[in-house]
Motif scaffolding. Structure first.
Motif, PDB file in Angstrom:
ATOM      1  N   ARG A  33       0.869  -1.183   0.000  1.00 30.58           N
ATOM      2  CA  ARG A  33       0.000   0.000   0.000  1.00 30.58           C
ATOM      3  C   ARG A  33       0.906   1.234   0.000  1.00 30.58           C
ATOM      4  N   VAL A  53      -2.307   3.819  -3.557  1.00 27.67           N
ATOM      5  CA  VAL A  53      -3.572   4.096  -2.871  1.00 27.67           C
ATOM      6  C   VAL A  53      -3.933   5.567  -2.975  1.00 27.67           C
ATOM      7  N   ARG A  91      -6.320   6.753   3.538  1.00 34.13           N
ATOM      8  CA  ARG A  91      -5.802   5.845   2.491  1.00 34.13           C
ATOM      9  C   ARG A  91      -4.907   4.757   3.071  1.00 34.13           C
ATOM     10  N   PRO A  93      -1.603   4.185   3.778  1.00 31.52           N
ATOM     11  CA  PRO A  93      -0.429   3.619   3.105  1.00 31.52           C
ATOM     12  C   PRO A  93       0.586   3.065   4.103  1.00 31.52           C
TER      13      PRO A  93
END
Length: 289
Positions: A33, A53, A91, A93
């Motif tokens: 990610r 992402v 998101r 990550p």
């Protein structure tokens, strides 16, 4: 009856090495990610078959962002921290591919458990190495090595048969303030490789941009001026009009011979994955060599 003594650890390791039985090497962590804050890192991930992402906004527009990244959430970036941490956290990550300009945002990202790696090449030479570095981070080293070889070959082809080397001032316009882009800037390296002779002797700046007056531009008297407007998307057209007809440059050879050009894209401000294309564009559109 004699008892066999166990081998000491070092001796045991030597025996295992001889017979080919060794402990597996520790594998570097591969991040799945990933958020990419620059055009270069976003396009590199796309070329390696990795869908980030989130990607960072690009002031010059997303026209050169890979088509496969359409629909990926875009994060607004603001100085000096980069993305809003709450929006980034949504998101989730594991890895953020950032740039030095956003370094002040790193502590906040790390507090959220994100690894931060910087990748914003300022030369073609650096770009090839950064391609490989990103590949290693996302478990795509083989694909990255092939991409780096393609980039090297494309740059070699784009710089062949240069017939003339005009003198050039590459100028970034921020509002009505001008900055000469030096050889240690991305655009400066591209123009130099395209055959332009940068008239930046005596100007220094660690970031690659040195403020320059109209009087200094006239005194250096370049054959070609390439002006690059920089600002918000809404300001770019106004800055471009101002630079294309700048009265302070009218006594230069460039202005007299109608060789003041304005580059409104982002390719001379930031690296992309296809430097060969940018070099060809500079040669055909601005240098005519």
């Amino acid at each position: 009856m004699s008892r066999t003594r166990p081998l000491a650890p070092l001796a045991l390791a030597a025996v295992l090495a001889v017979v080919g039985v060794v402990a597996p090497a520790a594998q570097a962590k591969s991040y799945k990610r990933v958020a990419a804050l620059t055009p270069f890192t976003a396009n590199t991930l796309a070329a390696l078959g990795v869908r980030p992402v989130a990607i960072g906004q690009t002031l010059g527009g997303h026209d050169r962002i890979a088509a496969s990244l359409r629909g990926v959430p875009t994060l607004a970036l603001s100085h000096p921290n980069g993305p809003n941490l709450e929006q980034l956290a949504v998101r989730n990550p594991q890895l953020v591919l950032s740039a030095p300009v956003w370094k002040k945002g790193e502590p906040g990202m790390k507090r959220l458990g994100m690894k931060v790696a910087y990748s914003d090449p300022t030369s073609v030479h650096d770009l090839v190495g950064e391609t490989k570095k990103i590949g290693a981070l996302v478990g795509k080293s083989g694909a990255a090595a092939r991409l780096a070889a393609q980039q090297t070959a494309q740059v070699r082809a784009a710089t062949k048969n240069i017939r003339k080397r005009p003198t050039v001032l590459l100028i970034m316009g921020v509002g009505r303030t001008s900055y000469a882009m030096l050889q240690n800037s991305w655009g400066g390296d591209i123009v130099r490789r395209a055959g332009g002779r940068l008239l930046t002797g005596g100007l220094t700046a660690s970031g690659g941009y040195a403020r320059i007056s109209d009087e200094a531009v006239v005194a250096r008297n370049p054959d070609v001026i390439i002006a690059v407007p920089h600002g918000t998307a809404g300001d770019i057209p106004k800055i471009a009009r101002y630079l294309s007809n700048k009265a302070g440059w009218k006594n230069t050879k460039a202005a007299r011979h109608h060789k003041v050009y304005v580059s409104t894209g982002n390719s001379l401000l930031q690296a992309y994955t296809d430097p060969g294309t940018t070099i060809r564009d500079v040669r055909s559109k601005f240098l005519g060599n």
